[in-house]
Design an enzyme around this catalytic site. Structure first.
Site, PDB file in Angstrom:
ATOM      1  CG  ASP A 237      -2.188   0.901   0.896  1.00 25.52           C
ATOM      2  OD1 ASP A 237      -2.089   1.764  -0.002  1.00 25.52           O
ATOM      3  OD2 ASP A 237      -3.231   0.743   1.560  1.00 25.52           O
TER       4      ASP A 237
HETATM    5  C1  BGC Z   1      -5.056   3.230  -0.288  1.00 24.40           C
HETATM    6  C2  BGC Z   1      -5.052   2.224  -1.409  1.00 24.40           C
HETATM    7  C3  BGC Z   1      -4.845   2.932  -2.729  1.00 24.40           C
HETATM    8  C4  BGC Z   1      -3.541   3.690  -2.669  1.00 24.40           C
HETATM    9  C5  BGC Z   1      -3.207   4.439  -3.947  1.00 24.40           C
HETATM   10  C6  BGC Z   1      -3.862   4.168  -0.320  1.00 24.40           C
HETATM   11  O1  BGC Z   1      -4.114   5.274   0.476  1.00 24.40           O
HETATM   12  O2  BGC Z   1      -5.105   2.567   0.960  1.00 24.40           O
HETATM   13  O3  BGC Z   1      -6.251   1.499  -1.410  1.00 24.40           O
HETATM   14  O4  BGC Z   1      -4.870   2.024  -3.770  1.00 24.40           O
HETATM   15  O5  BGC Z   1      -3.617   4.642  -1.627  1.00 24.40           O
HETATM   16  O6  BGC Z   1      -4.032   5.535  -4.123  1.00 24.40           O
END
Ligand code: BGC
Length: 754
Positions: A237
């Site tokens: 993540d």
């Molecule tokens: C989220 C993810 C997301 C990523 C990219 C993170 O804050 O938890 O689900 O895909 O950002 O935007």
């Protein structure tokens, strides 16, 4: 290309790559790209959020979107909406749309679906997730992934694992017993990997048993790679990696983050230095590059294969029609006394629509799941455009929502700041100035006054993306903006008011639900939502969704709070020495999540799991359950070990029982019905939920028509996870098979002996 051919090509490429080039490939070189190696024609991996379609384009190093005119897209129903259809074919078709759009926008990975278990009704991201039930998730995530990946683009199932709350999402350490992990939290991911063939997976922010998920050996190595045999790409993540050495040694393949200092990411220059100092192994990096290249071959991203790669497409009329079809089956009719719905639009002279949500557009909110929709039909627009000029539609806002302050910075840039005060944001939402109070009073008074003079009133209330939002949980599930008061007062003067509850997460309706005749649930269900709402209100579409989650009366009613430690407790001194976390949370609720808890502990809910009405009626008859081949063939000697049989891979899916029944549409219009099959074992030797969903089927029936339905139950449907045996096992003996219209509306209980 065969796997062995791909592997040998990869070995050749690996020999050519320098350490620096390999490291370039395993971390973000932009907010949504990994590094490319032009010298060897290895492209960057181009990623995009998210679960509801393809997110707008971001510059390489800025969270302020480019403001382009070519990145509007089809806005697809949320995963909650898809789950509410209980329709595997629709999940697949939603996947096809998302996959084609992602490919059409030139993406390699679409960062969805999100399938974390809805453990607490207040999780700000529940709208992005499917269900509280692992079986329902497993059944729907597989076709969804297959649909996406048909377009030579990878789905990215997330967030692995136990990312069940937004409060302290980066810094909560989860302690969980093995049985709950295996029975509740992992099956969706396991199905995504083994049955869905998902090409990529995103590690979660939180820690499990003291280790951050993206560096977690137990999770990524022992379970995902070794046990499940996963050879796809594991992505972190955004800003979930904390330690160069740990991440290098873990099976994580690509580190992504929210900051612009790409060369300083943990798996960038610091890793090169670590290798040079002998603190990290180049062979670990080779493994990561191997997985990335394997995905590239499978997605036809490199070499001669690239010419055969599908091009995809976005914003097609077909996509709009497909997402409308999914939305149609996602609405859940919670209550419809006196058949208040559908309304007839023939001769309808006037109609009153109340509610901020009737007029609000939701697509561009919620966090990373935001969508820059080509268009979004609001409820008011849907209703008005269908009624045309002969019906006078009056609109009253009814409740006041303060506009958001425009900010030049994106929330996401700051979203992982360790000093982010989540509590302050949650509290700020509750601060009501005198001015706001006055506006609310005025809007409410106007709406109530109008409601008294109309025969037909549609009141569209609920949540919006100030509450259904990434990064923050709600601290209770009461409706914001004093909506309870508005609803009560409107019902007082007009008891026939139709209530449309538009939200992505459970809300408390206890104050007025008994007074209302009709409650229709609408999720964030995509760009055609308003049209579908109008179709349902005027009877052109018969609702057929059922709740993929329980609707408790109060937040405190759920197992995670009643039995557990949500949102966590301070670390002990011992824990502080062992881990880099802010809080620890023991999942004391264990397997008692969602309905498993409410039913076992006799906690009444507003609406139970699996509930949903129709404009027609269905009658079930001739319900029988018989044991199948498996139980007959596996004679007693296999059960010697304490009356349990270990379910290894070779027998897990073998059929053990078959349920059959007739379903008749006894009403006057076409409709669709979901038949739910639960399994329980009242005399189990172990503690077990009363019953658990283990099968379902959705049938379409013309008025008066019948259908013979069979639901097959593999031996896994009778199992529990035995911690001592480190495996799912099936006890021998009697089981109850419950066939019903919902968890609580059981039509017959059959008994079988395994
Ligand atoms: C989220 C993810 C997301 C990523 C990219 C993170 O804050 O938890 O689900 O895909 O950002 O935007």
């Amino acid at each position: 290309m065969k796997l062995e051919d791909m592997n040998s090509k990869i070995d050749e490429i690996l020999k050519e790559l320098t350490l620096e080039e390999k490291v370039k490939m395993i971390h973000g070189d932009a907010l949504f790209y990994s590094g490319a190696v032009e010298r060897l024609s290895i492209p960057a991996v181009n990623m995009s959020d998210g679960p509801m379609g393809v997110r707008q384009e971001f510059p390489k190093a800025s969270w302020i979107p480019g403001g382009n005119s070519d990145d509007f897209v089809t806005y697809c129903p949320s995963n909650s909406a898809i789950a509410a259809t209980w329709n595997k074919d629709l999940a697949y078709r939603a996947g096809v749309v998302i996959g084609q759009e992602a490919r059409g926008r030139g993406k390699d990975i679409i960062l969805g679906p999100g399938i974390n278990i809805k453990r607490i009704p207040a999780n700000g991201r529940n709208f992005e997730y499917m269900s509280e039930d692992p079986y329902l998730i497993s059944q729907l995530v597989v076709p969804l992934i297959k649909g996406i990946q048909e377009s030579d683009v990878a789905a990215c199932v997330k967030h692995f694992a136990l990312n069940n709350q937004e409060t302290e999402r980066l810094w909560v350490n989860v302690e969980i017993d093995e049985r709950a992990l295996r029975e509740i939290y992992l099956p969706g991911f396991e199905a995504a990997v083994k049955k869905g063939g998902v090409e990529s997976l995103m590690g979660a922010y939180n820690l499990i048993r003291g280790q951050h998920c993206c560096e977690n050996k137990m999770l990524l190595k022992n379970i995902l790679r070794d046990e499940w045999g996963y050879d796809g790409t594991i992505i972190s993540d955004w800003d979930a990696v904390h330690d160069t050495k740990a991440a290098a040694e873990s099976p994580l393949d690509i580190e992504m983050s929210v900051t612009y200092d790409f060369d300083d990411y943990k798996l960038a220059n610091p890793l090169i230095e670590a290798v040079k100092k002998g603190e990290a192994k180049e062979s670990d990096i080779d493994e990561k590059v191997h997985h990335i290249l394997l995905m590239m071959f499978r997605l036809k991203m490199i070499g001669a294969l690239a010419e055969e790669r599908k091009a995809g497409c976005y914003n097609t009329p077909e996509h709009r029609s497909e997402v409308r079809g999914v939305a149609e089956e996602s609405f859940v009719l919670l209550k419809n006394d006196d058949n208040r719905l559908p309304l007839s639009d023939k001769g309808l002279k006037e109609l009153l629509v109340i509610g901020d949500n009737a007029e609000r557009l939701h697509a561009l909110g919620g966090g990373s799941a935001e969508i820059k929709a080509l268009y979004e039909i609001s409820p008011l627009m849907g209703i008005k455009s269908q009624l045309g000029g002969n019906t006078k539609v009056t609109y009253k806002r009814g409740y006041y929502v303060s506009p958001k302050e425009e900010s030049q910075e994106s929330w996401q840039e700051k979203s992982t700041d360790e000093n982010l005060d989540q509590g302050a944001v949650v509290n700020a939402r509750k601060q009501v100035s005198d001015e706001v109070r006055k506006k609310r009073d005025e809007l409410r008074a106007e709406a109530v006054e109008a409601a008294a003079h109309f025969k037909d009133v549609i009141l569209v209330v609920g949540l919006n993306h100030d509450y259904d939002v990434e990064g923050f949980d709600r601290d209770d599930i009461t409706l914001p903006y004093e909506q309870d008061r508005l609803i009560e007062e409107v019902l007082e003067v007009n008891p026939d008011t139709v209530i449309v509850m538009m939200a992505g997460n459970a809300v408390s309706m206890g104050k007025w639900k008994d007074k209302a005749k009709t409650i229709l649930w609408q999720w964030y269900c995509g760009m055609e939502g308003g049209n579908v709402l109008a179709d349902i209100i005027f009877g052109r579409v018969n609702p057929s969704g059922k709740l993929p989650e329980s609707m408790p009366y109060r937040m405190e009613d759920c197992g995670a709070i009643a039995l557990g430690e949500y949102p966590g407790r301070p670390l002990t001194d011992e824990e502080k020495k062992l881990m880099n976390a802010h809080i620890t949370e023991e999942y004391k609720d264990g397997i008692y999540v969602g309905y498993r808890y409410y039913e076992k502990y006799n906690v009444p809910v507003q609406y139970c799991f699996g509930h949903g009405l129709s404009y027609t009626t269905f009658e079930y008859s001739d319900i029988t359950a018989v044991i199948d081949e498996f139980s007959v063939k596996n004679s007693k000697d296999k059960y010697q070990d304490g009356g349990e049989i270990i379910l290894d891979e070779s027998i897990k899916d073998k059929m053990a029982a078959k349920v059959s029944l007739n379903v008749k549409n006894t009403g006057k219009r076409f409709g669709k019905e979901i038949i739910e099959v639960y399994v329980g074992k009242s005399d189990s030797r172990v503690d077990r939920p009363v019953k658990e969903l283990k099968g379902f089927e959705k049938v379409s029936l013309e008025a008066g028509a019948s259908s013979h339905v069979t639901v097959e139950l593999p031996i896994m449907a009778f199992s529990y996870y035995n911690e001592a045996k480190k495996n799912f096992v099936a006890e021998n003996g009697k089981y109850q098979i419950y066939v019903g219209k919902s968890l609580e509306d059981i039509q017959k209980v059959c008994e079988v002996e395994i």
